[in-house]
Design an enzyme around this catalytic site. Structure first.
Site, mmCIF file in Angstrom:
data_model
loop_
_atom_site.group_PDB
_atom_site.id
_atom_site.type_symbol
_atom_site.label_atom_id
_atom_site.label_comp_id
_atom_site.label_asym_id
_atom_site.label_seq_id
_atom_site.Cartn_x
_atom_site.Cartn_y
_atom_site.Cartn_z
ATOM 1 N N GLU A 80 -47.754 -26.950 -43.439
ATOM 2 C CA GLU A 80 -47.995 -25.960 -42.366
ATOM 3 C C GLU A 80 -47.486 -24.579 -42.804
ATOM 4 O O GLU A 80 -48.072 -23.554 -42.447
ATOM 5 C CB GLU A 80 -47.327 -26.374 -41.056
ATOM 6 C CG GLU A 80 -47.973 -27.574 -40.355
ATOM 7 C CD GLU A 80 -49.222 -27.222 -39.527
ATOM 8 O OE1 GLU A 80 -49.650 -26.056 -39.504
ATOM 9 O OE2 GLU A 80 -49.771 -28.156 -38.907
ATOM 10 N N ARG A 134 -44.745 -30.265 -10.936
ATOM 11 C CA ARG A 134 -45.638 -29.107 -11.198
ATOM 12 C C ARG A 134 -45.031 -28.087 -12.161
ATOM 13 O O ARG A 134 -45.436 -26.932 -12.196
ATOM 14 C CB ARG A 134 -46.046 -28.414 -9.905
ATOM 15 C CG ARG A 134 -46.874 -29.286 -8.995
ATOM 16 C CD ARG A 134 -47.811 -28.454 -8.131
ATOM 17 N NE ARG A 134 -48.608 -29.324 -7.292
ATOM 18 C CZ ARG A 134 -48.288 -29.663 -6.055
ATOM 19 N NH1 ARG A 134 -47.200 -29.195 -5.502
ATOM 20 N NH2 ARG A 134 -49.071 -30.456 -5.377
ATOM 21 N N ARG A 176 -55.227 -16.580 -32.478
ATOM 22 C CA ARG A 176 -54.479 -17.841 -32.619
ATOM 23 C C ARG A 176 -55.316 -18.933 -33.276
ATOM 24 O O ARG A 176 -54.785 -19.881 -33.834
ATOM 25 C CB ARG A 176 -53.951 -18.289 -31.250
ATOM 26 C CG ARG A 176 -53.006 -19.479 -31.362
ATOM 27 C CD ARG A 176 -52.228 -19.743 -30.093
ATOM 28 N NE ARG A 176 -51.331 -20.873 -30.290
ATOM 29 C CZ ARG A 176 -50.387 -21.240 -29.441
ATOM 30 N NH1 ARG A 176 -50.201 -20.569 -28.333
ATOM 31 N NH2 ARG A 176 -49.622 -22.278 -29.703
ATOM 32 N N ASN A 230 -55.573 -22.793 -36.725
ATOM 33 C CA ASN A 230 -56.294 -24.069 -36.800
ATOM 34 C C ASN A 230 -56.892 -24.326 -38.184
ATOM 35 O O ASN A 230 -57.566 -25.340 -38.388
ATOM 36 C CB ASN A 230 -57.420 -24.119 -35.756
ATOM 37 C CG ASN A 230 -56.865 -24.161 -34.345
ATOM 38 O OD1 ASN A 230 -55.761 -24.660 -34.133
ATOM 39 N ND2 ASN A 230 -57.613 -23.635 -33.387
ATOM 40 N N GLU A 245 -55.221 -18.700 -27.235
ATOM 41 C CA GLU A 245 -56.175 -19.067 -28.287
ATOM 42 C C GLU A 245 -57.617 -18.675 -27.973
ATOM 43 O O GLU A 245 -58.546 -19.480 -28.030
ATOM 44 C CB GLU A 245 -56.099 -20.578 -28.587
ATOM 45 C CG GLU A 245 -56.706 -20.911 -29.944
ATOM 46 C CD GLU A 245 -56.578 -22.367 -30.324
ATOM 47 O OE1 GLU A 245 -55.448 -22.823 -30.566
ATOM 48 O OE2 GLU A 245 -57.616 -23.054 -30.367
ATOM 49 N N HIS A 287 -49.323 -35.645 -39.974
ATOM 50 C CA HIS A 287 -50.119 -34.500 -39.531
ATOM 51 C C HIS A 287 -50.207 -33.436 -40.628
ATOM 52 O O HIS A 287 -51.294 -32.959 -40.969
ATOM 53 C CB HIS A 287 -49.496 -33.911 -38.260
ATOM 54 C CG HIS A 287 -50.178 -32.667 -37.775
ATOM 55 N ND1 HIS A 287 -51.459 -32.664 -37.267
ATOM 56 C CD2 HIS A 287 -49.755 -31.369 -37.763
ATOM 57 C CE1 HIS A 287 -51.792 -31.418 -36.951
ATOM 58 N NE2 HIS A 287 -50.776 -30.625 -37.246
ATOM 59 N N LYS A 298 -45.659 -17.153 -36.946
ATOM 60 C CA LYS A 298 -46.309 -17.831 -35.822
ATOM 61 C C LYS A 298 -46.062 -17.072 -34.514
ATOM 62 O O LYS A 298 -46.979 -16.933 -33.691
ATOM 63 C CB LYS A 298 -45.830 -19.280 -35.697
ATOM 64 C CG LYS A 298 -46.448 -19.928 -34.467
ATOM 65 C CD LYS A 298 -46.730 -21.368 -34.506
ATOM 66 C CE LYS A 298 -47.512 -21.733 -33.236
ATOM 67 N NZ LYS A 298 -47.635 -23.149 -33.003
ATOM 68 N N LYS A 315 -47.947 -24.815 -26.788
ATOM 69 C CA LYS A 315 -48.969 -25.870 -26.688
ATOM 70 C C LYS A 315 -48.261 -27.205 -26.467
ATOM 71 O O LYS A 315 -47.369 -27.567 -27.237
ATOM 72 C CB LYS A 315 -49.790 -25.946 -27.966
ATOM 73 C CG LYS A 315 -50.872 -24.894 -28.080
ATOM 74 C CD LYS A 315 -51.755 -25.193 -29.276
ATOM 75 C CE LYS A 315 -52.830 -24.143 -29.429
ATOM 76 N NZ LYS A 315 -53.629 -24.353 -30.656
ATOM 77 N N HIS A 322 -57.207 -27.798 -39.609
ATOM 78 C CA HIS A 322 -57.007 -28.757 -38.523
ATOM 79 C C HIS A 322 -58.294 -29.411 -38.050
ATOM 80 O O HIS A 322 -58.251 -30.441 -37.387
ATOM 81 C CB HIS A 322 -56.317 -28.085 -37.331
ATOM 82 C CG HIS A 322 -54.847 -27.847 -37.555
ATOM 83 N ND1 HIS A 322 -54.370 -27.033 -38.559
ATOM 84 C CD2 HIS A 322 -53.737 -28.335 -36.922
ATOM 85 C CE1 HIS A 322 -53.043 -27.018 -38.513
ATOM 86 N NE2 HIS A 322 -52.642 -27.799 -37.531
HETATM 87 N N1 GLY Z 1 -50.456 -25.446 -33.956
HETATM 88 C C1 GLY Z 1 -51.405 -24.429 -33.718
HETATM 89 C C2 GLY Z 1 -51.033 -23.525 -32.590
HETATM 90 O O1 GLY Z 1 -49.933 -23.579 -32.083
HETATM 91 O O2 GLY Z 1 -51.835 -22.746 -32.161
#
Ligand code: GLY
Length: 375
Positions: A193, A129, A254, A258, A250, A277, A240, A151, A261
């Protein structure tokens, strides 16, 4: 070959506060990674998750450092490549941890690129968990994107990252020197990126990357502009971190990350992951900006500026010809970014400024307009 794992830290370490965890950056930091990871995520047992490209280069010293208490440190190695970021790899790693007797007082160390960060992070989010994870990213893309922001997840035949969880790391340890062993094609893909970061938030940064791309990407690592590459890493990491701090889950800001993407994920998936990617995201940025220009959302000339920047980095700017327009649209509808079957796009109004800042950071573009640019 030089054993990079034995090089000392020469540069002062930059510490970036990611709110709840620290990101440390310095050339040669890998030599101290075990010590930093253990301080950030104290645990009775550690396991290292890596892939078949990275483990032979860098895992043994890390395992040795983490095993100094006398406990064995399982090294879970998956075959390299996005095709292995799936539930089967998640199950295999989890079974290996259970067989080795790891419990709730364990921590996972992810050593690798974006696939390893996402996969190991998801293992950590779900094992017992939830146990801590420390990321040691070894590609430009994972240094500036996948290792930051929590993420985690795996792909399914229905789409990318459809099964996952938010699980913030306890630390991120970045040693830019490991980029010396990264194929230049992967370095290029990571730069896509970084260009995205400029495109969504900082026009001067976008221009800096576009103009310095040839020097950042020299085939011979000894001929690269190392200060410029370090600047890209730190600038993108900070950018970031700032976006994630504003909107960890998000719900708004955030979503800007994207950009590129929505189309990018679809063409990456439909290429059977033969496109990297970052390459797919680059093409996605050109096509999404072109569609948004047609819809009157984005200033004319934005897509061609992005195309030129990608070209200066030797990145593709056109989608693969194989998949039909309808299969790409269909794949996008299955993406987790769509809402009630409607595809949402995060696009800039111009380089450095996002559209929809007051309205969830996304816009709707008609399928007809998107189909035109895909065709
Ligand atoms: N790779 C996009 C994010 O981390 O939100």
């Amino acid at each position: 070959m030089v054993d990079k794992a034995t090089r000392p830290t020469r540069d002062p370490v930059s510490f970036i506060d990611a709110g709840g965890y620290e990101i440390s950056v310095a050339a040669g930091l890998l030599t101290r990674a075990g010590e930093i990871a253990a301080a950030a995520a104290p645990a009775h047992r550690y396991a290292v998750v890596s892939d078949s490209n990275v483990a032979p280069l860098y895992a043994s010293r890390l395992v040795e450092q983490l095993g100094q208490s006398g406990e064995s440190v399982p090294l879970c190695t998956v075959p390299a490549g996005e095709a292995h970021k799936n539930r089967e790899s998640w199950a295999a790693i989890t079974d290996q941890l259970l067989a080795a007797g790891l419990g709730r007082d364990s921590a996972i160390i992810a050593l690798g690129g974006g696939v390893v960060c996402d996969l190991a992070g998801f293992v950590a989010a779900t094992f017992m968990r939830g146990v801590p994870v420390v990321h040691i990213p070894t590609t430009l893309l994972s240094m500036i994107d996948a290792s930051i922001g929590g993420k985690t997840g795996v792909d399914t035949p229905h789409g990318k990252n459809l099964v996952g969880a938010f699980h913030q790391p306890s630390a991120v340890i970045i040693d830019p020197e490991v980029l010396d062993t990264l194929p230049v094609s992967d370095l290029r893909a990571g730069l896509a990126e970084a260009l995205k970061h400029g495109a969504i938030a900082d026009a001067a940064y976008f221009d800096f990357i576009a103009s310095s791309a040839p020097l950042l990407l020299a085939e011979d690592p000894g001929k690269r502009d190392v200060p410029a590459l370090n600047h890209v890493i730190e600038k993108s990491v900070r950018l970031k971190v700032g976006v994630v701090a504003a909107d960890e889950r998000e719900n708004g800001a955030r979503k800007a990350l994207n950009f590129g993407h929505t189309i990018g994920h679809a063409i990456e998936l439909l290429s059977g992951f033969s496109m990297r990617h970052g390459e797919a995201v680059g093409v996605g940025m050109v096509l999404e900006a072109a569609a948004a220009e047609r819809a009157g959302v984005t200033d004319a000339g934005t897509a061609s500026r992005i195309r030129a920047a990608l070209e200066s980095a030797g990145l593709p700017t056109a989608r693969p010809v194989g998949p039909s327009v309808s299969s790409i649209l269909e794949s996008m509808r299955g993406d987790k970014k769509s809402r009630s079957g409607e595809i949402e796009y995060a696009v800039p109004t111009r380089i450095g400024v996002m559209a929809g800042a007051g309205a969830g950071y996304t816009v709707r573009l008609s399928d007809a307009v998107v189909a035109e640019v895909l065709a």
